[in-house]
Scaffold this active site. Structure first.
Site, PDB file in Angstrom:
ATOM      1  N   SER A   1       0.798  -1.225   0.000  1.00  0.00           N
ATOM      2  CA  SER A   1       0.000   0.000   0.000  1.00  0.00           C
ATOM      3  C   SER A   1       0.830   1.275   0.000  1.00  0.00           C
ATOM      4  CB  SER A   1      -0.944  -0.006   1.193  1.00  0.00           C
ATOM      5  OG  SER A   1      -0.221  -0.158   2.391  1.00  0.00           O
TER       6      SER A   1
ATOM      7  N   HIS B   1      -5.403  -4.064  -1.690  1.00  0.00           N
ATOM      8  CA  HIS B   1      -5.262  -3.044  -2.737  1.00  0.00           C
ATOM      9  C   HIS B   1      -5.316  -3.638  -4.146  1.00  0.00           C
ATOM     10  CE1 HIS B   1      -4.664   0.790  -0.718  1.00  0.00           C
ATOM     11  NE2 HIS B   1      -4.068   0.118   0.249  1.00  0.00           N
TER      12      HIS B   1
ATOM     13  N   LYS C   1     -12.154  -0.796  -0.179  1.00  0.00           N
ATOM     14  CA  LYS C   1     -11.362   0.072  -1.062  1.00  0.00           C
ATOM     15  C   LYS C   1     -12.046   0.150  -2.429  1.00  0.00           C
ATOM     16  CE  LYS C   1      -7.349  -0.288   1.795  1.00  0.00           C
ATOM     17  NZ  LYS C   1      -6.428  -1.235   2.390  1.00  0.00           N
TER      18      LYS C   1
END
Ligand SMILES: *Cc1c(COP(=O)(O)O)cnc(C)c1O
Length: 394
Positions: free
Chosen positions: A183, A211, A242
């Site tokens: 990240s 991610h 996310k």
């Protein structure tokens, strides 16, 4: 008065004196490509909302309809009476999407890790972890009481050394954990090599795709799909917070793993399940991933453009291979100054420093999304150029 907590006053003062105490930025608009942050409209380069799904009409409609049908909250933990048909529908859908036998959803990616790792290993076992793995992996590993060995970031010789060491020391189970996409640097784990080493040494492979969910692989299926490793990674973690645009985390893997986690995954057992709106919006998000792949194409177009232009301006963007692009500034206070100046110029990009990254590798981290227009990105690039020259970074 702080009383018995007065020692915290010294600790907070120290952070402030070092110029690394961060007040919370406050949003008073949707989390979009342009957002109102601390009362000012800016181009937002700090959101994990990669595909803009948080404001997608299908997600919003699903959340509203589920709230009207089932109410605002779920009223219990999953194992008592907090499992609704919606929760099972989402898990079935995710399992099909990920091509695994089963999926279990947790309240967040964070609790997926802190719940899953201690359920898999304990005393007498060994966890082998990349040095840049996410905090939730570190905490999950500590909670498990297994011994922890750290290998240098993405260093396969280092990983093999730890595996040999663990074999010599006679641990019962060996668990190798890596982020899929890191990240802070935006680089991708060398998953094919990690899987090979796990197979060679009889270790469990575990990838946290927070991610990568919605970003990498066909329709955003993650790193296992990206590398064509279906069936060879034992445990996959994904996040729904996310790119999926809502909230939650999940574990995907063989049915027996999921069955075990329903009995031993502590946040699953002891913390209330998702509200219906969250679950219904996640279901709608998976449909969007399947039916609107152009969102992911746009994300990658924007990522390539922005990264290339930052490099042309002369910035050090590290080793990023994904829509996360760090702009490495160096020292913490300079980095915070850079971030503050960008904000004055109408761009929000969070400065990140110790302890999240090493102090001398402090950076302004940027994340472009599918929703940014070329105009938004050019506006941001002009601000980076101006501030970069002003502060002697380029
Ligand atoms: C963000 C992140 C998490 C936490 O996910 P949440 O759903 O926000 O709790 C876990 N692991 C990694 C690698 C992450 O980047």
């Amino acid at each position: 008065m702080a009383g018995a907590l007065s020692y915290l006053e010294d600790q907070v003062r120290e952070l402030k004196e070092q110029g690394i105490f961060r007040p919370l930025a406050v949003l008073s608009s949707p989390q979009g490509p342009r957002a109102v942050i601390d009362g000012k409209e800016v181009v937002n380069l700090s959101s994990n909302n990669y595909l803009g799904l948080n404001t997608h009409p299908r997600l919003i409609r699903a959340a509203v309809e589920a709230t009207e049908k089932y109410g605002a909250g779920s009223g219990a933990v999953r194992t008592i009476i907090g499992t609704m048909d919606l929760h099972l529908e989402l898990e079935r859908k995710l399992a099909e999407f990920k091509h695994t036998e089963a999926v279990l959803v947790f309240q967040a990616g964070f609790t997926a890790n802190t719940g899953c790792i201690p359920a898999l290993v304990g005393r007498g076992d060994c966890i082998i972890s990349d040095e840049l793995n996410h905090a939730s992996i570190i905490d999950g590993a500590r909670l498990s009481r297994a011994d922890i060995k750290i290998f240098p970031h993405r260093d396969m010789a280092g990983l093999e050394e730890r595996l040999k060491e663990a074999e010599r020391e006679g641990y019962r189970h060996k668990l190798v954990i890596t982020d899929g996409v890191f990240s802070m640097d935006g680089d991708i784990a060398p998953l094919p090599q990690i899987v090979e080493l796990c197979e060679k040494y009889g270790a469990i492979s575990y990838v946290d795709d927070a991610h990568a969910s919605g970003v990498l692989g066909r329709n955003g299926r993650g790193t296992v799909d990206h590398f064509g490793l279906h069936g060879r990674v034992d445990v996959q973690i994904g996040t729904l917070s996310k790119a999926i645009g809502v909230l939650g985390g999940y574990v995907a893997g063989p049915r027996v793993l999921i069955e075990w986690l329903t009995q031993r995954g502590r946040p699953f057992l002891f913390s209330t399940s998702h509200p219906p709106a969250v679950t219904a919006a996640c279901i709608a998000a998976i449909d969007v991933l399947l039916e609107e792949p152009q969102l992911i194409e746009r994300l990658w177009d924007n990522a390539r453009y922005f990264k290339e232009e930052l490099k042309k301006l002369g910035f050090d963007t590290g080793v990023s291979e994904t829509p996360i692009t760090p702009v490495i500034i160096g020292k913490g206070p300079e980095t915070m100054k850079f971030s503050d100046r960008l904000f004055e110029e109408g761009v929000f990009a969070q400065g990140i420093t110790y302890p999240t990254v090493p102090a001398e590798k402090s950076r302004v981290r940027t994340i472009v999304t599918a929703s940014h227009t070329r105009e938004d990105l050019d506006f941001a690039l002009a601000a980076f150029e101006k501030v970069g020259k002003e502060l002697g970074v380029i």
